[in-house]
Write a protein that holds these residues in place. Structure first.
Motif, short mmCIF file in Angstrom:
data_model
loop_
_atom_site.label_atom_id
_atom_site.label_comp_id
_atom_site.label_asym_id
_atom_site.label_seq_id
_atom_site.Cartn_x
_atom_site.Cartn_y
_atom_site.Cartn_z
N GLU A 1 40.14 -11.29 70.91
CA GLU A 1 39.85 -10.55 69.68
C GLU A 1 39.44 -9.11 69.97
O GLU A 1 38.66 -8.82 70.88
N PHE A 2 39.97 -8.17 69.17
CA PHE A 2 39.60 -6.76 69.30
C PHE A 2 38.19 -6.55 68.74
O PHE A 2 37.83 -7.06 67.69
N LYS A 3 37.38 -5.75 69.48
CA LYS A 3 35.99 -5.51 69.07
C LYS A 3 35.77 -4.07 68.56
O LYS A 3 35.30 -3.86 67.45
N SER A 4 36.09 -3.10 69.40
CA SER A 4 35.80 -1.70 69.02
C SER A 4 36.55 -0.76 69.95
O SER A 4 37.16 -1.18 70.94
N TYR A 5 36.49 0.55 69.60
CA TYR A 5 37.06 1.56 70.49
C TYR A 5 36.12 2.74 70.56
O TYR A 5 35.24 2.93 69.72
N ASN A 6 36.31 3.56 71.60
CA ASN A 6 35.52 4.78 71.72
C ASN A 6 36.21 5.75 72.68
O ASN A 6 36.96 5.35 73.57
N ILE A 7 35.96 7.03 72.47
CA ILE A 7 36.35 8.05 73.44
C ILE A 7 35.26 8.08 74.52
O ILE A 7 34.09 8.24 74.20
N TYR A 8 35.66 7.92 75.78
CA TYR A 8 34.62 7.93 76.81
C TYR A 8 34.69 9.15 77.73
O TYR A 8 33.76 9.42 78.47
N LYS A 9 35.79 9.92 77.62
CA LYS A 9 35.87 11.12 78.46
C LYS A 9 36.91 12.08 77.90
O LYS A 9 37.97 11.66 77.46
N THR A 10 36.59 13.38 77.92
CA THR A 10 37.55 14.43 77.58
C THR A 10 37.53 15.46 78.69
O THR A 10 36.46 15.92 79.11
N GLU A 11 38.72 15.82 79.19
CA GLU A 11 38.81 16.77 80.29
C GLU A 11 39.86 17.83 79.97
O GLU A 11 40.77 17.60 79.17
N GLY A 12 39.74 18.98 80.65
CA GLY A 12 40.74 20.03 80.52
C GLY A 12 40.23 21.27 79.84
O GLY A 12 39.16 21.28 79.21
N GLU A 13 41.00 22.33 79.98
CA GLU A 13 40.67 23.61 79.36
C GLU A 13 41.29 23.68 77.97
O GLU A 13 42.11 22.84 77.58
N GLU A 14 40.90 24.71 77.23
CA GLU A 14 41.50 24.93 75.93
C GLU A 14 43.01 25.13 76.09
O GLU A 14 43.45 25.89 76.93
N GLY A 15 43.77 24.42 75.33
CA GLY A 15 45.22 24.54 75.43
C GLY A 15 45.88 23.30 75.98
O GLY A 15 47.02 23.01 75.67
N SER A 16 45.15 22.54 76.79
CA SER A 16 45.71 21.31 77.33
C SER A 16 44.56 20.40 77.76
O SER A 16 43.87 20.69 78.74
N SER B 1 39.15 15.65 69.39
CA SER B 1 38.65 14.29 69.17
C SER B 1 39.23 13.69 67.91
O SER B 1 39.54 12.50 67.85
N GLU B 2 39.42 14.53 66.89
CA GLU B 2 39.99 14.03 65.62
C GLU B 2 41.38 13.44 65.85
O GLU B 2 41.71 12.36 65.35
N THR B 3 42.20 14.15 66.64
CA THR B 3 43.54 13.65 66.94
C THR B 3 43.50 12.34 67.72
O THR B 3 44.21 11.38 67.41
N ALA B 4 42.64 12.30 68.76
CA ALA B 4 42.54 11.10 69.59
C ALA B 4 42.03 9.91 68.78
O ALA B 4 42.51 8.78 68.93
N LEU B 5 41.07 10.15 67.90
CA LEU B 5 40.51 9.07 67.09
C LEU B 5 41.51 8.57 66.05
O LEU B 5 41.51 7.39 65.69
N PHE B 6 42.37 9.48 65.55
CA PHE B 6 43.41 9.03 64.62
C PHE B 6 44.36 8.06 65.33
O PHE B 6 44.75 7.03 64.77
N PHE B 7 44.72 8.40 66.57
CA PHE B 7 45.57 7.49 67.35
C PHE B 7 44.86 6.16 67.59
O PHE B 7 45.47 5.09 67.42
N ALA B 8 43.58 6.21 67.97
CA ALA B 8 42.83 4.98 68.25
C ALA B 8 42.74 4.10 67.02
O ALA B 8 42.89 2.87 67.10
N SER C 1 31.77 2.80 78.12
CA SER C 1 31.21 2.35 76.84
C SER C 1 30.59 3.48 76.04
O SER C 1 30.51 3.40 74.81
N ARG C 2 30.13 4.50 76.70
CA ARG C 2 29.37 5.55 76.00
C ARG C 2 30.30 6.38 75.10
O ARG C 2 31.49 6.52 75.37
N ASP C 3 29.73 6.91 74.06
CA ASP C 3 30.49 7.69 73.08
C ASP C 3 30.53 9.15 73.51
O ASP C 3 29.51 9.83 73.53
N ALA C 4 31.72 9.63 73.88
CA ALA C 4 31.86 11.01 74.34
C ALA C 4 32.71 11.84 73.39
O ALA C 4 33.25 12.88 73.78
#
Length: 604
Positions: free
Chosen positions: A497-512, A445-452, A435-438
């Motif tokens: 019913e759809f309520k909301s979305y959020n990024i809850y985790k980002t992993e990996g090094e720069e590049g992937s 994050s901009e790319t992931a949020l555009f998809f979401a 649930s937490r906003d990461a």
């Protein structure tokens, strides 16, 4: 001089004997701590036997054999061993191979010419043994395409099963893939009958049980009815009862219809090892003629799984039926054998579809902890509840902030403690990590949020601009977008019913990097993992199976020390266990060894 040497040697040998005894006692105590901690929360009932160098180092019984009649399990209790039947059936087949009565490469069309005639010539006995047949036909498992049957309480014949599977096909070429198949082992039982001229029960008695000194083991029946360990449901729950939901053994002949004791299964493993049952070359084939399972370098041999536990080979098989779970296995490098038989599961596994937790703990936490102990490591024990002496009896309530959107209310009332979640949206302490906003202030994050946003709004215009060349073909095509729309329609249908979305985790090094996105619906949550490259383009996506859903906003706390509490997730819809640490500075929520700190919220 000789007398002095003799005295010194005697003292040395006596000290060495004491040292070994002390070491064995400590090992036994450590093993017992594992089972006692699970028994404390009613998460284990059953029998355990563990040996090292052909000496039994631990043997114990826990819980009820028959809860209705207040009868306890004893070392003589006879359990349904479920799929641990398969290693025994495999030995039965290999005995016929030893006798030259059949070959592992014999096609099953030899015995069942009218069963899927277009494919049965390609499937061999070996393919049935190591689950590489590729058959759609299965019992006890239904795949995503609806192939397979669930067993029932009424008897069924082989011809009736063949009729139900008459339109069955192959999922892949035999010998090229793996899929666990109970029906394949039932076919092996019928092959045993065809070749030996005996029914499966009589053959197994003569070929396996008697030579291995398995006096209390039988097919379908319990040799000593008064020693039966009845199946139960409610493992780890508040309500525990005997299960009256039988599966007729004809559905699982050869795959799960043997009853045995820990002592008999120990004798079976020893007889196999000592060459009493099979020729050495055939014993070797049980573990060498394997098919890759496709997970963690694990393989399935002829009735045995060959896995790895912390760098050590673990040869085993597990079993699971409603109210029953089992495991037998060995650590060959340590010459250790482990047998655990349990007569309880959390649910009946068939009618209950909403319980998110495991049906049992044996094949997972318990065996992992036992092996950790045997490898000289510290197990992760469940904390034991305590009652504080001279505790401040004054009731109180305190609020703690995890972040701006999620707070916790800790309350003490009388001798009880509870924890309640507070926030703009309803959430559960079990799903805080989802649930937490990461999100981060960057292009990833901009790319992931555009998809979401595209998914949740169903407006996919411009999404292909955020994809790499490979994904553009999917995200920029009508076919690809229609697939995403179909998925979303299915989510709405199933989850509300759809309520909301959020990024809850980002992993990996720069590049992937991988970004985990949670979509929160009325009834349950859905997760996606998005792969993003160094140019911040989407390079892949798949479902996030780790997402859990819980509506429990208030949970009971179990005090395990002055400032520590345990949250029994299993009793809260089968969720994961959590821990809480409280201090003057704040509160720490511990979820899977991750600490989430919460500060005391000031009162105004």
């Amino acid at each position: 001089m000789k007398t002095t040497i003799a005295i010194i040697m005697g003292l040395f040998l006596g000290f060495n004997s004491f040292s070994q005894t002390s070491s064995n006692m400590k090992l036994e105590e450590s093993i017992n701590e594992v089972f006692e901690s699970y028994a404390h929360y009613n998460r284990f009932i059953g029998n355990v036997l563990i040996s090292q160098n052909d000496k039994i180092i631990y043997k114990n019984s826990f819980g009820d054999a028959d809860a209705e009649n207040f009868k306890k399990n004893t070392e003589n209790s006879i359990f349904s061993i479920a799929s641990v039947t398969k290693p025994l059936t495999a030995v039965g087949i290999m005995k016929l191979v030893d006798q030259g009565k059949l070959s592992l490469e014999t096609p099953i069309s030899t015995y069942f010419p009218n069963f899927i005639p277009d494919f049965s010539k390609k499937i061999t006995i070996r393919h049935l043994l190591n689950h590489s047949s590729g058959m759609q036909a299965n019992v006890g498992r239904i795949d995503d395409q609806g192939n397979g049957l669930m067993p029932g309480e009424n008897p069924i014949t082989l011809n009736e099963l063949f009729e139900k599977f008459k339109d069955s096909k192959l999922k892949y070429e035999p010998g090229t893939g793996y899929e666990y198949n109970n029906f394949g082992y039932s076919l092996l039982a019928y092959i045993i009958e065809n070749v030996s001229g005996l029914n499966y029960a009589d053959y197994m008695e003569q070929a396996v049980f008697i030579p291995a000194n398995m006096k209390n083991t039988s097919v379908n029946i319990y040799k000593v009815s008064t020693q039966r360990a009845f199946p139960h449901i409610g493992l780890g729950m508040n309500e525990f009862k005997k299960l009256n939901f039988p599966i007729h053994s004809s559905w699982i002949i050869g795959a799960g219809n043997i009853n045995s004791t820990t002592g008999d299964l120990y004798n079976f493993m020893k007889a196999l090892e000592e060459g009493t049952l099979l020729k050495p070359v055939s014993v070797d084939k049980l573990y060498s003629l394997t098919q890759s399972i496709g997970i963690n370098n694990s393989e399935y041999g002829l009735g045995w799984r060959i896995e790895n536990k912390e760098g050590e080979k673990w040869v085993n098989h597990t079993g699971l039926l409603p109210g029953v779970t089992s495991i037998i296995g060995s650590l060959p490098q340590k010459n250790m054998k482990i047998i655990i038989l349990s007569n309880a599961t959390s649910t009946d596994l068939i009618t209950e579809s909403t319980f998110q937790g495991k049906g049992q703990f044996v094949d997972g936490e318990i065996i992992d902890n036992v092996i950790a102990v045997l490898q000289g490591k510290n197990p992760e024990l469940l904390p034991i509840a305590i009652k504080m002496i001279n505790q401040n009896t004054a009731d109180f309530s305190k609020t703690y902030m995890l972040d701006s959107d999620h707070s916790l209310l800790l309350r003490k009332q009388g001798d009880g403690y509870s924890l309640e979640t507070l926030g703009k949206e309803s959430w559960s302490v079990f799903t805080y990590k989802f649930s937490r906003d990461a999100k981060e202030d960057n292009k990833t994050s901009e790319t992931a949020l555009f998809f979401a946003n595209a998914m949740s709004s169903q407006n996919f215009e411009g999404l292909a601009d955020y994809a790499n060349d490979d994904m553009k073909g999917f995200l920029g095509s009508e076919e690809g977008i229609n697939q995403l729309k179909g998925m979303w329609a299915y989510f709405i249908k199933q989850a509300g019913e759809f309520k909301s979305y959020n990024i809850y985790k980002t992993e990996g090094e720069e590049g992937s990097k991988t970004v985990n996105i949670r979509f929160h619906f009325e009834k349950e949550d859905v997760g996606f993992v998005i792969g993003i490259n160094s140019k911040n383009q989407i390079q892949g996506m798949f479902n996030d199976d780790n997402i859990r859903t819980s509506s429990n906003q208030k949970v009971k706390l179990t005090q395990v020390s002055e400032n520590e509490f345990f949250i029994n997730g299993h009793q809260n819809g089968g969720m994961q266990d959590l821990k809480i640490k409280v201090s003057e500075k704040g509160l720490i929520l511990i979820d899977d060894n991750i600490n989430y700190k919460a500060a005391i919220k000031p009162s105004f």
